[in-house]
Design an enzyme around this catalytic site. Structure first.
Site, PDB file in Angstrom:
ATOM      1  N   ARG A 275     -14.385  -6.462   2.107  1.00  0.00           N
ATOM      2  CA  ARG A 275     -12.949  -6.420   1.799  1.00  0.00           C
ATOM      3  C   ARG A 275     -12.299  -7.749   2.200  1.00  0.00           C
ATOM      4  O   ARG A 275     -11.469  -8.295   1.475  1.00  0.00           O
ATOM      5  CB  ARG A 275     -12.273  -5.261   2.552  1.00  0.00           C
ATOM      6  CG  ARG A 275     -12.569  -3.867   2.045  1.00  0.00           C
ATOM      7  CD  ARG A 275     -11.905  -3.568   0.725  1.00  0.00           C
ATOM      8  NE  ARG A 275     -10.451  -3.699   0.783  1.00  0.00           N
ATOM      9  CZ  ARG A 275      -9.623  -2.736   1.204  1.00  0.00           C
ATOM     10  NH1 ARG A 275     -10.100  -1.569   1.612  1.00  0.00           N
ATOM     11  NH2 ARG A 275      -8.312  -2.935   1.195  1.00  0.00           N
TER      12      ARG A 275
ATOM     13  N   GLN B 196     -10.422  -2.854  -3.219  1.00  0.00           N
ATOM     14  CA  GLN B 196     -11.626  -2.130  -2.814  1.00  0.00           C
ATOM     15  C   GLN B 196     -12.721  -2.301  -3.861  1.00  0.00           C
ATOM     16  O   GLN B 196     -13.879  -2.591  -3.534  1.00  0.00           O
ATOM     17  CB  GLN B 196     -11.302  -0.645  -2.633  1.00  0.00           C
ATOM     18  CG  GLN B 196     -12.500   0.210  -2.250  1.00  0.00           C
ATOM     19  CD  GLN B 196     -13.042  -0.113  -0.880  1.00  0.00           C
ATOM     20  OE1 GLN B 196     -12.298  -0.072   0.102  1.00  0.00           O
ATOM     21  NE2 GLN B 196     -14.328  -0.426  -0.784  1.00  0.00           N
TER      22      GLN B 196
ATOM     23  N   ASP C 227     -16.147   9.384  -1.809  1.00  0.00           N
ATOM     24  CA  ASP C 227     -14.917   9.171  -1.048  1.00  0.00           C
ATOM     25  C   ASP C 227     -14.534  10.513  -0.441  1.00  0.00           C
ATOM     26  O   ASP C 227     -15.090  11.559  -0.805  1.00  0.00           O
ATOM     27  CB  ASP C 227     -13.823   8.637  -1.983  1.00  0.00           C
ATOM     28  CG  ASP C 227     -12.571   8.157  -1.247  1.00  0.00           C
ATOM     29  OD1 ASP C 227     -12.610   8.073   0.002  1.00  0.00           O
ATOM     30  OD2 ASP C 227     -11.562   7.878  -1.911  1.00  0.00           O
TER      31      ASP C 227
ATOM     32  N   CYS D 259     -15.851   4.020   0.617  1.00  0.00           N
ATOM     33  CA  CYS D 259     -14.747   3.107   0.959  1.00  0.00           C
ATOM     34  C   CYS D 259     -14.227   3.334   2.378  1.00  0.00           C
ATOM     35  O   CYS D 259     -13.469   2.501   2.882  1.00  0.00           O
ATOM     36  CB  CYS D 259     -13.621   3.227  -0.059  1.00  0.00           C
ATOM     37  SG  CYS D 259     -13.052   4.910  -0.293  1.00  0.00           S
TER      38      CYS D 259
ATOM     39  N   HIS E 200      -7.161   1.092  -6.867  1.00  0.00           N
ATOM     40  CA  HIS E 200      -7.505   0.413  -5.602  1.00  0.00           C
ATOM     41  C   HIS E 200      -8.323  -0.835  -5.950  1.00  0.00           C
ATOM     42  O   HIS E 200      -9.507  -0.926  -5.636  1.00  0.00           O
ATOM     43  CB  HIS E 200      -8.304   1.369  -4.723  1.00  0.00           C
ATOM     44  CG  HIS E 200      -8.280   1.036  -3.264  1.00  0.00           C
ATOM     45  ND1 HIS E 200      -7.697  -0.112  -2.758  1.00  0.00           N
ATOM     46  CD2 HIS E 200      -8.777   1.707  -2.181  1.00  0.00           C
ATOM     47  CE1 HIS E 200      -7.840  -0.128  -1.439  1.00  0.00           C
ATOM     48  NE2 HIS E 200      -8.482   0.971  -1.069  1.00  0.00           N
TER      49      HIS E 200
ATOM     50  N   ARG F   1       0.881  -1.176   0.000  1.00  0.00           N
ATOM     51  CA  ARG F   1       0.000   0.000   0.000  1.00  0.00           C
ATOM     52  C   ARG F   1       0.913   1.219   0.000  1.00  0.00           C
ATOM     53  O   ARG F   1       1.635   1.466   0.970  1.00  0.00           O
ATOM     54  CB  ARG F   1      -0.889  -0.032   1.254  1.00  0.00           C
ATOM     55  CG  ARG F   1      -1.893   1.109   1.365  1.00  0.00           C
ATOM     56  CD  ARG F   1      -2.724   0.917   2.627  1.00  0.00           C
ATOM     57  NE  ARG F   1      -3.545   2.064   2.938  1.00  0.00           N
ATOM     58  CZ  ARG F   1      -4.801   2.234   2.548  1.00  0.00           C
ATOM     59  NH1 ARG F   1      -5.396   1.309   1.818  1.00  0.00           N
ATOM     60  NH2 ARG F   1      -5.484   3.318   2.894  1.00  0.00           N
TER      61      ARG F   1
END
Length: 312
Positions: free
Chosen positions: A300, A140, A232, A272, A137, A110
């Site tokens: 997830r 996600q 987001d 998210c 991502h 990440r």
């Protein structure tokens, strides 16, 4: 479980690299693993396997879901932040990739620049998973698809609206929606659109899958008739210096009670997380009956377990 057979040894850097069938296989496997867990049926195919988790950006959901997922599958996960590795002292990505490949069976990273993930994958001899970059991502987005499918039982004829910053999540959603044939509309302020390469790729994929791809500056246009609304945070990690300007620019893009009236009455609200109530979304929407953000966060775990089982 076709995904288990077809994806062994593969990197997971972006959903653009996966076919529609492969994504559906992963979703089916994720649903199966979720059902097993709910029924209390142990499934531990990764006994003896180890994952290195490299974090140059902090995380709640990515760290906990990957670590717990690996443990539930019988394997182990190592948490490594930038200060734990020689990366922070100038060792190259290529050398780090080669060294860690001697110790572990899979790596998850990440980080900021997408090029770092690509370089890690190029030099690693084990699979590499993108746990988030500034561009994409994929883990996600796979969990998002799983959540939508659980509620709506299909992607055909659905419209996903994303309102806000055309960031890594927006890029990933363009790829994910186009691959499964779901219409996707992104509304951003001028200058904050998703990456042109993702928009173009999604449009080309959509020509084959039937997904319409729209990028607009009008949130009402994006949300009109939507089956799912997604947003987001307006300021992502590394953009803190832009926070005041972003608050001003994005104010008309807040997902609030007025905006969601343009969607279908049974729309899903997705985010998210982490969320800033009163900024990108009102408390009434994110804590209301149409919100599935915590089921989405839970997915997830199952989506990533499907990835781990498939590539290992």
């Amino acid at each position: 479980m076709n995904a288990v057979m077809s994806l062994k040894g593969r990197d997971v850097l972006t959903l653009l690299d996966f076919s529609t069938d492969e994504i559906f296989d992963l979703l089916a496997l994720a649903a199966d693993l979720k059902a097993k867990q709910k029924a209390g049926i142990p499934y531990t195919p990764l006994v003896g396997k180890t994952m290195a988790m490299i974090f140059e950006k902090p995380s709640t959901r990515t760290r906990v879901s990957f670590e717990v997922g690996m443990i539930q599958l019988g394997g182990q996960a190592l948490y490594l932040n930038g200060n734990d590795l020689q990366l922070g002292r100038g060792e190259t990505i290529a050398d780090t990739a080669r060294v860690l490949s001697q110790y572990v069976d899979v790596m998850m990273i990440r980080t900021f620049a997408h090029e770092k993930v690509e370089e890690l994958a190029e030099y690693a001899s084990v699979p590499v998973i993108n746990g988030l970059t500034d561009d994409d991502h994929p883990c996600q987005a796979l969990a998002d698809l799983l959540t939508i499918y659980e509620v709506k039982k299909t992607f055909q004829g659905l419209k996903l609206a994303y309102v806000g910053d055309g960031n890594n999540v927006a890029n990933a959603l363009l790829a994910a929606a186009a691959k499964v044939g779901m219409d996707v509309a992104i509304a951003c302020p001028p200058g904050y659109e998703p990456k042109a390469a993702y928009v173009e790729a999604a449009r080309q994929i959509g020509e084959k899958t039937g997904a319409a791809v729209t990028v607009t500056h009008d949130p009402l246009e994006a949300v009109a008739g939507a089956d799912a609304i997604y947003t987001d945070v307006w300021t992502s990690m590394g953009q803190e210096s832009e926070s005041a300007e972003r608050l001003r620019v994005f104010q008309p893009y807040q997902v609030n009670e007025e905006l969601v009236k343009a969607a279908k009455p049974d729309y899903l609200f997705l985010h998210c997380l982490p969320a800033h109530r009163g900024e990108e979304v009102t408390a009434g929407v994110i804590d209301g009956p149409n919100s599935f953000v915590f089921e989405q966060a839970g997915n997830r775990l199952h989506a990533q377990k499907a990835i781990l089982v498939s590539i290992l």
